[in-house]
Design an enzyme around this catalytic site. Sequence first.
Site, PDB file in Angstrom:
ATOM      1  N   TYR A  11      49.399  45.907  66.485  1.00 30.03           N
ATOM      2  CA  TYR A  11      49.777  44.687  65.742  1.00 30.03           C
ATOM      3  C   TYR A  11      51.296  44.602  65.544  1.00 30.03           C
ATOM      4  CZ  TYR A  11      50.119  41.779  61.457  1.00 30.03           C
ATOM      5  OH  TYR A  11      50.454  40.852  60.503  1.00 30.03           O
ATOM      6  N   ASP A  31      51.454  53.459  75.085  1.00 30.98           N
ATOM      7  CA  ASP A  31      50.323  53.290  74.157  1.00 30.98           C
ATOM      8  C   ASP A  31      49.086  53.888  74.812  1.00 30.98           C
ATOM      9  OD1 ASP A  31      49.870  50.860  71.713  1.00 30.98           O
ATOM     10  OD2 ASP A  31      48.171  52.001  72.501  1.00 30.98           O
ATOM     11  N   ASN A  32      48.256  54.570  74.012  1.00 36.31           N
ATOM     12  CA  ASN A  32      47.036  55.147  74.596  1.00 36.31           C
ATOM     13  C   ASN A  32      45.843  54.201  74.477  1.00 36.31           C
ATOM     14  OD1 ASN A  32      46.241  55.309  71.950  1.00 36.31           O
ATOM     15  ND2 ASN A  32      46.125  57.547  71.859  1.00 36.31           N
ATOM     16  N   ASP A  50      49.276  59.172  76.209  1.00 33.83           N
ATOM     17  CA  ASP A  50      49.089  59.725  74.881  1.00 33.83           C
ATOM     18  C   ASP A  50      50.244  60.661  74.533  1.00 33.83           C
ATOM     19  OD1 ASP A  50      46.327  60.012  73.148  1.00 33.83           O
ATOM     20  OD2 ASP A  50      47.745  61.680  72.865  1.00 33.83           O
ATOM     21  N   SER A  76      45.670  54.619  60.747  1.00 30.39           N
ATOM     22  CA  SER A  76      46.162  54.095  59.465  1.00 30.39           C
ATOM     23  C   SER A  76      45.061  53.609  58.516  1.00 30.39           C
ATOM     24  CB  SER A  76      47.160  52.969  59.720  1.00 30.39           C
ATOM     25  OG  SER A  76      46.526  51.940  60.434  1.00 30.39           O
ATOM     26  N   ASN A  91      47.000  63.594  64.897  1.00 23.64           N
ATOM     27  CA  ASN A  91      47.662  62.475  65.564  1.00 23.64           C
ATOM     28  C   ASN A  91      48.971  62.092  64.873  1.00 23.64           C
ATOM     29  OD1 ASN A  91      48.035  60.402  67.439  1.00 23.64           O
ATOM     30  ND2 ASN A  91      47.022  58.913  66.118  1.00 23.64           N
ATOM     31  N   TYR A 140      46.182  60.083  54.864  1.00 28.03           N
ATOM     32  CA  TYR A 140      47.016  59.130  55.615  1.00 28.03           C
ATOM     33  C   TYR A 140      48.442  59.141  55.058  1.00 28.03           C
ATOM     34  CZ  TYR A 140      49.142  54.701  56.903  1.00 28.03           C
ATOM     35  OH  TYR A 140      50.030  53.754  57.339  1.00 28.03           O
ATOM     36  N   HIS A 188      41.850  44.624  56.551  1.00 30.85           N
ATOM     37  CA  HIS A 188      42.913  44.026  55.730  1.00 30.85           C
ATOM     38  C   HIS A 188      42.522  42.668  55.164  1.00 30.85           C
ATOM     39  CE1 HIS A 188      45.253  46.966  58.187  1.00 30.85           C
ATOM     40  NE2 HIS A 188      45.601  47.276  56.955  1.00 30.85           N
ATOM     41  N   PHE A 207      37.182  43.096  45.922  1.00 31.38           N
ATOM     42  CA  PHE A 207      36.945  44.460  45.457  1.00 31.38           C
ATOM     43  C   PHE A 207      37.455  44.653  44.024  1.00 31.38           C
ATOM     44  CE2 PHE A 207      37.318  45.975  50.152  1.00 31.38           C
ATOM     45  CZ  PHE A 207      35.984  45.634  50.372  1.00 31.38           C
TER      46      PHE A 207
HETATM   47  N1  UFG Z   1      40.557  43.664  49.417  1.00 33.19           N
HETATM   48  C1  UFG Z   1      39.447  42.969  48.959  1.00 33.19           C
HETATM   49  N2  UFG Z   1      38.447  42.722  49.861  1.00 33.19           N
HETATM   50  C2  UFG Z   1      38.496  43.121  51.157  1.00 33.19           C
HETATM   51  C3  UFG Z   1      39.646  43.814  51.620  1.00 33.19           C
HETATM   52  C4  UFG Z   1      40.657  44.072  50.711  1.00 33.19           C
HETATM   53  O1  UFG Z   1      39.344  42.599  47.806  1.00 33.19           O
HETATM   54  O2  UFG Z   1      37.543  42.868  51.902  1.00 33.19           O
HETATM   55  C5  UFG Z   1      41.644  43.934  48.469  1.00 33.19           C
HETATM   56  C6  UFG Z   1      41.933  45.423  48.307  1.00 33.19           C
HETATM   57  O3  UFG Z   1      41.131  45.968  47.320  1.00 33.19           O
HETATM   58  C7  UFG Z   1      43.416  45.400  47.951  1.00 33.19           C
HETATM   59  C8  UFG Z   1      43.979  44.162  48.655  1.00 33.19           C
HETATM   60  O4  UFG Z   1      42.825  43.385  48.997  1.00 33.19           O
HETATM   61  O5  UFG Z   1      43.568  45.202  46.584  1.00 33.19           O
HETATM   62  C9  UFG Z   1      44.706  44.510  49.936  1.00 33.19           C
HETATM   63  O6  UFG Z   1      43.892  45.372  50.711  1.00 33.19           O
HETATM   64  P1  UFG Z   1      44.251  45.756  52.212  1.00 33.19           P
HETATM   65  O7  UFG Z   1      43.154  46.645  52.693  1.00 33.19           O
HETATM   66  O8  UFG Z   1      44.570  44.528  52.982  1.00 33.19           O
HETATM   67  O9  UFG Z   1      45.607  46.563  52.080  1.00 33.19           O
HETATM   68  P2  UFG Z   1      45.938  47.865  51.197  1.00 33.19           P
HETATM   69  O10 UFG Z   1      46.829  47.402  50.093  1.00 33.19           O
HETATM   70  O11 UFG Z   1      44.759  48.644  50.833  1.00 33.19           O
HETATM   71  O12 UFG Z   1      46.673  48.722  52.304  1.00 33.19           O
HETATM   72  C10 UFG Z   1      48.032  48.754  52.480  1.00 33.19           C
HETATM   73  C11 UFG Z   1      48.318  49.145  53.923  1.00 33.19           C
HETATM   74  C12 UFG Z   1      47.854  50.564  54.183  1.00 33.19           C
HETATM   75  C13 UFG Z   1      48.470  51.478  53.170  1.00 33.19           C
HETATM   76  C14 UFG Z   1      48.140  51.007  51.775  1.00 33.19           C
HETATM   77  C15 UFG Z   1      48.863  51.849  50.745  1.00 33.19           C
HETATM   78  O13 UFG Z   1      47.666  48.254  54.807  1.00 33.19           O
HETATM   79  O14 UFG Z   1      48.265  50.962  55.465  1.00 33.19           O
HETATM   80  O15 UFG Z   1      48.578  49.667  51.583  1.00 33.19           O
HETATM   81  O16 UFG Z   1      48.089  52.003  49.626  1.00 33.19           O
HETATM   82  F1  UFG Z   1      47.985  52.732  53.307  1.00 33.19           F
END
Ligand code: UFG
Length: 328
Positions: A11, A31-32, A50, A76, A91, A140, A188, A207
């Site tokens: 991405y 890129d692998n 790789d 990630s 990795n 991570y 995400h 969530f």
């Molecule tokens: N969320 C929902 N529903 C979903 C998906 C996410 O409510 O289906 C909420 C999560 O609880 C969070 C927010 O949306 O509060 C963002 O969640 P993401 O999964 O999009 O992103 P994160 O904040 O969890 O993750 C980011 C980076 C990771 C990193 C992390 C650090 O993408 O790589 O922050 O805590 F590790």
Amino acid sequence: MKILIVGGAGYIGSHMCKMLVHSGSEIIVLDNLSTGFQEMVKYGEFVQGDLANQELLDSLLMKNEFDGVIHFAANSLVGESMSNPSKYYQNNVGNTLNLLDAMVRHDVKNFIFSSTAATFGEPEYSPIDERHPQKPINPYGASKLMVERILQDYANAYGLNSVSLRYFNACGADPEGEMGECHDPETHLIPLILQAASGRRKCITVFGRDYATGDGTCVRDYIHINDLCSAHALALDMIVSGKKDGALAYNLGNGHGFSVQQVIDVVKKVVAEDGCNLVVEEGERRAGDPAVLVADSSLARQTLGWQPKYGDLETIVRHAWAWEKTFV
Ligand code: UFG
């Protein structure tokens, strides 16, 4: 400049390739394809391989005189890192060491590293600046912090210059619509909400609504992919030109927090223009989610002269929605 982009089929890497080629750099993508897609490599020469393959690294670095390396290739997923830490240390740390050692052997001096907000762990204050203690709470984040530490030692011992860029929530898509976010599985928030709106997914689950935030949902710092990439380009210029050296690190966010509910509201507004809507369901908290994660990026702005262009959430969502519509 001639740059090696490791993880250029992913991405962030794919957007970076476009930006560098447009600004006149020559690039090679390694890129692998474990999580990236060859169709996303639209710029530069592609080499499938790789980082565990030291011979391949030696031959690439011998044949080409790279001014620098940008390293995006990593696993990630926070949850997966808890259940399979070995994969993350092998990795994200082991393979990165292979790359760094090959750079040392071939005297490539400049390295840009994708780090993460997850190196900070549970926030002790907000917004998070570079002085915030780094106490990761999952493998991570720990794997990325280990590489940051390795980079300090490699700067001292081998004169390897590096910039670790700690991303907060990368999102959005190429404003020209050529590429965008593509993960399998997708975890995400923004792409998941957009998939619920386009009909590729049944609903979006929130969530948790019982956090200590304005509306009870988690707050995150969403930063447009092109703004992330422009910081990489500036960081690379800074070390290649010799303006700064050593092992440097900056936090990258747009400095504004948006709650999950605010993101849903903006998406609803944007997709309504196409006659779309989405179903929102309520879920439990996801383990390991801090209530608020917002970056203080003033150091990156001052030092790199970095100016994020797409801080507005609606613009971010519009670009991501245009990309999502290419799938339906
Ligand atoms: N969320 C929902 N529903 C979903 C998906 C996410 O409510 O289906 C909420 C999560 O609880 C969070 C927010 O949306 O509060 C963002 O969640 P993401 O999964 O999009 O992103 P994160 O904040 O969890 O993750 C980011 C980076 C990771 C990193 C992390 C650090 O993408 O790589 O922050 O805590 F590790």
